[in-house]
Design an enzyme around this catalytic site. Sequence first.
Site, mmCIF file in Angstrom:
data_model
loop_
_atom_site.group_PDB
_atom_site.id
_atom_site.type_symbol
_atom_site.label_atom_id
_atom_site.label_comp_id
_atom_site.label_asym_id
_atom_site.label_seq_id
_atom_site.Cartn_x
_atom_site.Cartn_y
_atom_site.Cartn_z
ATOM 1 N N ASP A 1 102.902 -7.556 126.916
ATOM 2 C CA ASP A 1 104.308 -7.158 126.828
ATOM 3 C C ASP A 1 104.629 -6.045 127.812
ATOM 4 O O ASP A 1 103.753 -5.249 128.159
ATOM 5 C CB ASP A 1 104.615 -6.608 125.423
ATOM 6 C CG ASP A 1 104.888 -7.712 124.422
ATOM 7 O OD1 ASP A 1 105.192 -8.828 124.841
ATOM 8 O OD2 ASP A 1 104.775 -7.423 123.213
ATOM 9 N N GLU B 1 125.351 16.481 109.898
ATOM 10 C CA GLU B 1 125.150 17.265 111.117
ATOM 11 C C GLU B 1 123.665 17.469 111.418
ATOM 12 O O GLU B 1 123.270 17.784 112.532
ATOM 13 C CB GLU B 1 125.865 18.627 110.936
ATOM 14 C CG GLU B 1 126.042 19.449 112.180
ATOM 15 C CD GLU B 1 126.730 18.679 113.333
ATOM 16 O OE1 GLU B 1 127.581 17.820 113.070
ATOM 17 O OE2 GLU B 1 126.362 18.941 114.486
ATOM 18 N N ARG C 1 104.534 -4.701 114.638
ATOM 19 C CA ARG C 1 104.098 -5.864 115.438
ATOM 20 C C ARG C 1 102.769 -5.606 116.149
ATOM 21 O O ARG C 1 102.124 -6.522 116.628
ATOM 22 C CB ARG C 1 105.194 -6.313 116.405
ATOM 23 C CG ARG C 1 105.446 -5.382 117.556
ATOM 24 C CD ARG C 1 106.710 -5.785 118.299
ATOM 25 N NE ARG C 1 106.591 -7.055 119.008
ATOM 26 C CZ ARG C 1 105.954 -7.212 120.167
ATOM 27 N NH1 ARG C 1 105.357 -6.196 120.744
ATOM 28 N NH2 ARG C 1 105.899 -8.386 120.755
ATOM 29 N N PRO D 1 117.542 13.272 117.114
ATOM 30 C CA PRO D 1 117.832 13.081 118.544
ATOM 31 C C PRO D 1 117.223 14.175 119.415
ATOM 32 O O PRO D 1 117.109 14.008 120.639
ATOM 33 C CB PRO D 1 119.365 13.103 118.614
ATOM 34 C CG PRO D 1 119.826 13.702 117.346
ATOM 35 C CD PRO D 1 118.758 13.465 116.317
HETATM 36 N N1 SAM Z 1 123.765 17.331 115.094
HETATM 37 C C1 SAM Z 1 122.596 16.571 115.403
HETATM 38 C C2 SAM Z 1 122.144 16.912 116.810
HETATM 39 O O1 SAM Z 1 122.993 17.204 117.646
HETATM 40 O O2 SAM Z 1 120.930 16.853 117.086
HETATM 41 C C3 SAM Z 1 122.875 15.082 115.281
HETATM 42 C C4 SAM Z 1 122.947 14.597 113.883
HETATM 43 S S1 SAM Z 1 123.156 12.854 113.726
HETATM 44 C C5 SAM Z 1 124.890 12.662 113.610
HETATM 45 C C6 SAM Z 1 122.585 12.534 112.112
HETATM 46 C C7 SAM Z 1 121.176 12.027 112.000
HETATM 47 O O3 SAM Z 1 121.046 10.777 112.635
HETATM 48 C C8 SAM Z 1 120.089 12.875 112.602
HETATM 49 O O4 SAM Z 1 119.728 13.964 111.777
HETATM 50 C C9 SAM Z 1 118.954 11.878 112.759
HETATM 51 O O5 SAM Z 1 118.255 11.669 111.558
HETATM 52 C C10 SAM Z 1 119.727 10.605 113.100
HETATM 53 N N2 SAM Z 1 119.785 10.376 114.547
HETATM 54 C C11 SAM Z 1 120.851 10.465 115.345
HETATM 55 N N3 SAM Z 1 120.553 10.160 116.611
HETATM 56 C C12 SAM Z 1 119.252 9.852 116.635
HETATM 57 C C13 SAM Z 1 118.336 9.473 117.668
HETATM 58 N N4 SAM Z 1 118.716 9.345 118.928
HETATM 59 N N5 SAM Z 1 117.048 9.249 117.323
HETATM 60 C C14 SAM Z 1 116.627 9.381 116.030
HETATM 61 N N6 SAM Z 1 117.451 9.745 115.017
HETATM 62 C C15 SAM Z 1 118.742 9.982 115.303
#
Ligand code: SAM
Length: 246
Positions: free
Chosen positions: A169, A117, A154, A90
């Site tokens: 698109d 986490e 795609r 994220p």
């Molecule tokens: N503690 C992390 C932070 O605040 O950045 C969030 C961890 S999340 C609960 C667990 C995993 O979900 C991440 O390591 C990532 O691989 C995935 N993930 C969560 N949100 C995401 C997003 N918006 N885009 C891509 N991957 C995501």
Amino acid sequence: MKIDILTLFPEMFTSPFNASIIKRAMDENIVEISTLDFRQYGIGKHKIVDDTPYGGGAGMLLKPEPIFEAMDEINAADPTAEKRIILMDPAGKPFNHELAEDFSKSDHLVFICGHYEGYDERIRTLVTDEVSLGDYVLTGGELAAMVMIDATVRLLPGVLGNVDSAKEDSHASGLLEYPHYTRPAMYRGMEVPEVLRNGNHQLIEKWRHQESLKRTYDRRKDMLKNYPLTEEDKQFIQQLINPIQK
Ligand code: SAM
């Protein structure tokens, strides 16, 4: 194209990739998608893949060893290909159409799906891209990887029946797509615009372009900053801003 997905939940990918356009692309060998459960490289009898953070704090982190060893396996199987190794995160750069197009030019993509986490920071040394699906937090990277893979596949030549449909698109052209209609011409008092029914392709093109401009102006003004507007486009938008000047 080859796509590897490093995940603790390979079963999550079964159904989404076993239907519709992605399945056809796999059946026609345009793309080969494999999952690699990195728990097999977990530590000890219990195949541990996570641990508590140094310095304390909430949650568990993915340990480096299982991911590094899974990447060793992928590199050993395909040592020469230049790979895009994409970390689901994220805190990464936001995924968009431009990035999907960029990914679609690669021969080999690897998606790393996190959980818990987050990651031990050293895992980032393995990757070429850290990418976020959007400004929210998912429980794991699997859904994000599925979306990115779908948007990328795609775009591969031969995947969509009609090549032009991808070019027009929303986001591909730099504008949101114009409204579409199909039969019947009148439904519950709602009529299909006359211009679409008169067979004049020049007028249809013009109408569609202006409707795209209008929709983009109404919903995503930010996109117009990067779009090469012609003088005619600018005049059209000016009329949207100030209809009295018509
Ligand atoms: N503690 C992390 C932070 O605040 O950045 C969030 C961890 S999340 C609960 C667990 C995993 O979900 C991440 O390591 C990532 O691989 C995935 N993930 C969560 N949100 C995401 C997003 N918006 N885009 C891509 N991957 C995501």
